[in-house]
Design an enzyme around this catalytic site. Structure first.
Site, PDB file in Angstrom:
ATOM      1  N   HIS B  34     -15.206  19.703 -30.303  1.00  0.00           N
ATOM      2  CA  HIS B  34     -14.721  18.569 -31.092  1.00  0.00           C
ATOM      3  C   HIS B  34     -15.859  17.578 -31.275  1.00  0.00           C
ATOM      4  O   HIS B  34     -17.001  17.848 -30.854  1.00  0.00           O
ATOM      5  CB  HIS B  34     -13.502  17.936 -30.422  1.00  0.00           C
ATOM      6  N   HIS B  37     -18.248  16.876 -28.374  1.00  0.00           N
ATOM      7  CA  HIS B  37     -19.313  17.860 -28.152  1.00  0.00           C
ATOM      8  C   HIS B  37     -20.408  17.718 -29.205  1.00  0.00           C
ATOM      9  O   HIS B  37     -21.595  17.831 -28.898  1.00  0.00           O
ATOM     10  CB  HIS B  37     -18.750  19.280 -28.222  1.00  0.00           C
ATOM     11  N   GLN B 153     -17.775  14.587 -12.984  1.00  0.00           N
ATOM     12  CA  GLN B 153     -18.478  15.847 -13.202  1.00  0.00           C
ATOM     13  C   GLN B 153     -19.960  15.596 -13.486  1.00  0.00           C
ATOM     14  O   GLN B 153     -20.839  16.257 -12.934  1.00  0.00           O
ATOM     15  CB  GLN B 153     -17.810  16.546 -14.380  1.00  0.00           C
TER      16      GLN B 153
END
Lengths: 287, 287
Positions: B34, B37, B153
Site C-alpha cells: 500500500h 510501503h 519492530q
C-alpha cells in the site's frame, strides 16, 4: 600480520583481503593457541588466500560458578605463533568492543543447544552461536573453520549458518591429537602426570567402540556406549559425565547407527577436576 | 524488474547490484503493498542506487489461534505496482525456500520482544528478528528501511543489527497516514465505515498528547497516557489494548520524558475485531 582490536578496522580490512576474488577464511578461537588451532590454521591456508584468526574469550558462554577452565590469555605469545605461521590478521577485540553494555540480542539453536554438553551449561551454546554469528558478520569470511574436537559446537555453528542463510561455508576439521591419542587441548596442562595418563581412556574407549563397529558390525547404541564405559570404568581418576551416540545433524540420541549411516559417539568426563571431551564419527556397516 | 523466488538467485544477484560501489537498499514487507510501503520504496530509491523489496509472509511470527489479520497475498498486483515504481528486484521466496523443515535457529532480543505488542504475542518478535536477520544475510543491503508505523519492530531490528554487528544501516522512516490521520495499513480495509471513523481516535489521542507536550510543557507519562485514553474512551467501538510511554532504545516504560529527551508514545487498540496500532515520538521541552 596485523593485530586488529576494533570492529570498525576489521570491517574495513575484510573486503580488502577479499579483493580480486580472493577467498578469506576465519578461524575463531578462544586463545591459548596450541597445535590443534595451528592445524586449523594450516587447513585455512590451504583453502583460502587470506586467513583471519579471531581470539576472543567469550564471557557470555559462562555463568557464575561454572566449572570451566579459563585458558590463560597470552596475546603476545599467540600473536607471535600466528605471525610465524603466516596468518594475515589476528582479530582480538576486547569484551567491551564486542558487547555493548545493553546487549540484548542472542542467537539460539533450539534443542541442539541443550543436548550433550548443553545439558549441564544451559547458556553455553547460546553464547557460542551469538559470538560466532557476530564474528562472521564482522569478518565476512568465505570459509569458517571449526574443529570436530568440539563436535556439538561445530554442528550447531553449521546449523546456524544454514538456518540463517549466512554467506559462509563451514568446514569441520579433524581433531588434533597427542601421540597417545588424547585430544590436544589447553586444558591438558591442568592435568597431573597421573591424570594425564588416565585421560587417555577417553580415546581408548572410543577406539574400542570403533573396533566393534568395524570388526564386528556392531551398530546398537547400548553395546557401543557400554564399550566406552568399560574402558573408563578401569580408570578410578575418570568420572564420566555422559557417553552418548547421537545423530550427526540434530544430536538426538540414536538407538543404533543406520546401515551405512553415521553416528557421533561423544564422551565428556572429569579427570580429577578437569573436564575433558572427545568424540568420533562412526559409520554403520552395511553387511 | 526481476522477480526472484530462490535464495541462491538472490545471493547471485545482490553483489551484481552492488558492483562499482553502488549502494543497495532492502525494504522488507509482508505483502499487500500500500502507500505506506511505496513511501518506504521512494525513500530507498533516494538513498540507494538499487532497491530490493522482499515480500514474505512469515509463518513463524504467528502461533495457532492468534488474532492476526493476514493480508491477502496478491503477488501479481504487488509486482506490477513495484515494477511501475522502478524497484530493481522483488524477492518473494516461498516458506519452504526460507525455512528448512528442521529449522532450529532463532534470533531474539531479550526483554525488548516481550514489551508492548510482544506482551500478547510471545513469539511474534522472535519471528521478526529471525526473518529479517535472514533476509539481510541473503540480500546484504547497505541500507535496510523499516517503518516507524511498526515502532517496536523497527527498534528491535535496529538493535539486532547493532548487537550482532550486521553490516547494514537501518533507517526508520516516518509513518504514512491517510488524509484523516489514520495509519495506512492493509488492515484498514477490514474496518466497517463506522469503525473506520472511530479508528481515527488513535491518532487524535496521540495528537492530543503531543499538544500537551508542545504547548503546556507536559512530560509525565500519567498525564500523556491519560490524554490518549480520554480520546479513545469517547469511541465505544475502540477497546484499547495498551497505551504506553516508553524509552526509544529499550522500550522500558518511562515515568516522564526527560527534558530535551525523547519518548515513544504508543497505542494498540481493537476497533471492532481489527487490531490497530499507532505511535508518535515526543520530545520533552527544556523550558
Amino acid at each position: 600480520m596485523e593485530i586488529v582490536t576494533r570492529i570498525a578496522r576489521m570491517r574495513h580490512l575484510a573486503p580488502r583481503l577479499k579483493q580480486d576474488r580472493k577467498k578469506l577464511a576465519l578461524v575463531p578461537t578462544m586463545s591459548a593457541l596450541h597445535e590443534g588451532h595451528l592445524s586449523l590454521i594450516r587447513r585455512a591456508q590451504i583453502l583460502a588466500d587470506a586467513v583471519v584468526v579471531s581470539i576472543f574469550f567469550n564471557p557470555i558462554h559462562f555463568q557464575a560458578g561454572e566449572e570451566f577452565d579459563v585458558p590463560a590469555r597470552d596475546l603476545a605469545r599467540d600473536a607471535e605463533l600466528m605471525a610465524k605461521r603466516g596468518v594475515d590478521v589476528l582479530f582480538a577485540p576486547s569484551v567491551d568492543e564486542i558487547y555493548p553494555e545493553d546487549m540484548l540480542t542472542y542467537v539460539t539453536t533450539d534443542t541442539l543447544d541443550c543436548r550433550l554438553c548443553g545439558a549441564q551449561q544451559p547458556n553455553y551454546f547460546r553464547g557460542v552461536t551469538t559470538i560466532v554469528n557476530k564474528l562472521i558478520n564482522i569478518v565476512r569470511p568465505d570459509y569458517t573453520l571449526v574443529g570436530q574436537k568440539d563436535a556439538q559446537q561445530s554442528i550447531i555453528i553449521r546449523r546456524m549458518v544454514r538456518d540463517l542463510s549466512m554467506d559462509t561455508e563451514v568446514f569441520i576439521c579433524p581433531t588434533h591429537r597427542e601421540p597417545d591419542g588424547l585430544v590436544t587441548s589447553s586444558r591438558n596442562a591442568l592435568l597431573s602426570a597421573e591424570e594425564r595418563q588416565a585421560a587417555t581412556a577417553l580415546y581408548r574407549g572410543l577406539q574400542q567402540a570403533q573396533k566393534l563397529v568395524e570388526r564386528n558390525g556392531v551398530r546398537d547404541a547400548e553395546t557401543l556406549i557400554g564399550a566406552v564405559r568399560q574402558v573408563l570404568d578401569l580408570e578410578p581418576l575418570v568420572r564420566p559425565e555422559y557417553i552418548a551416540l547421537v545423530d550427526m545433524e540434530n544430536l538426538a540420541p540414536l538407538t543404533a547407527i543406520a546401515e551405512g549411516g553415521e553416528g557421533l559417539l561423544a564422551v565428556a568426563a572429569y579427570v580429577g577436576q578437569v573436564r575433558l571431551t572427545d568424540n568420533i564419527i562412526l559409520v554403520g556397516s552395511t553387511g
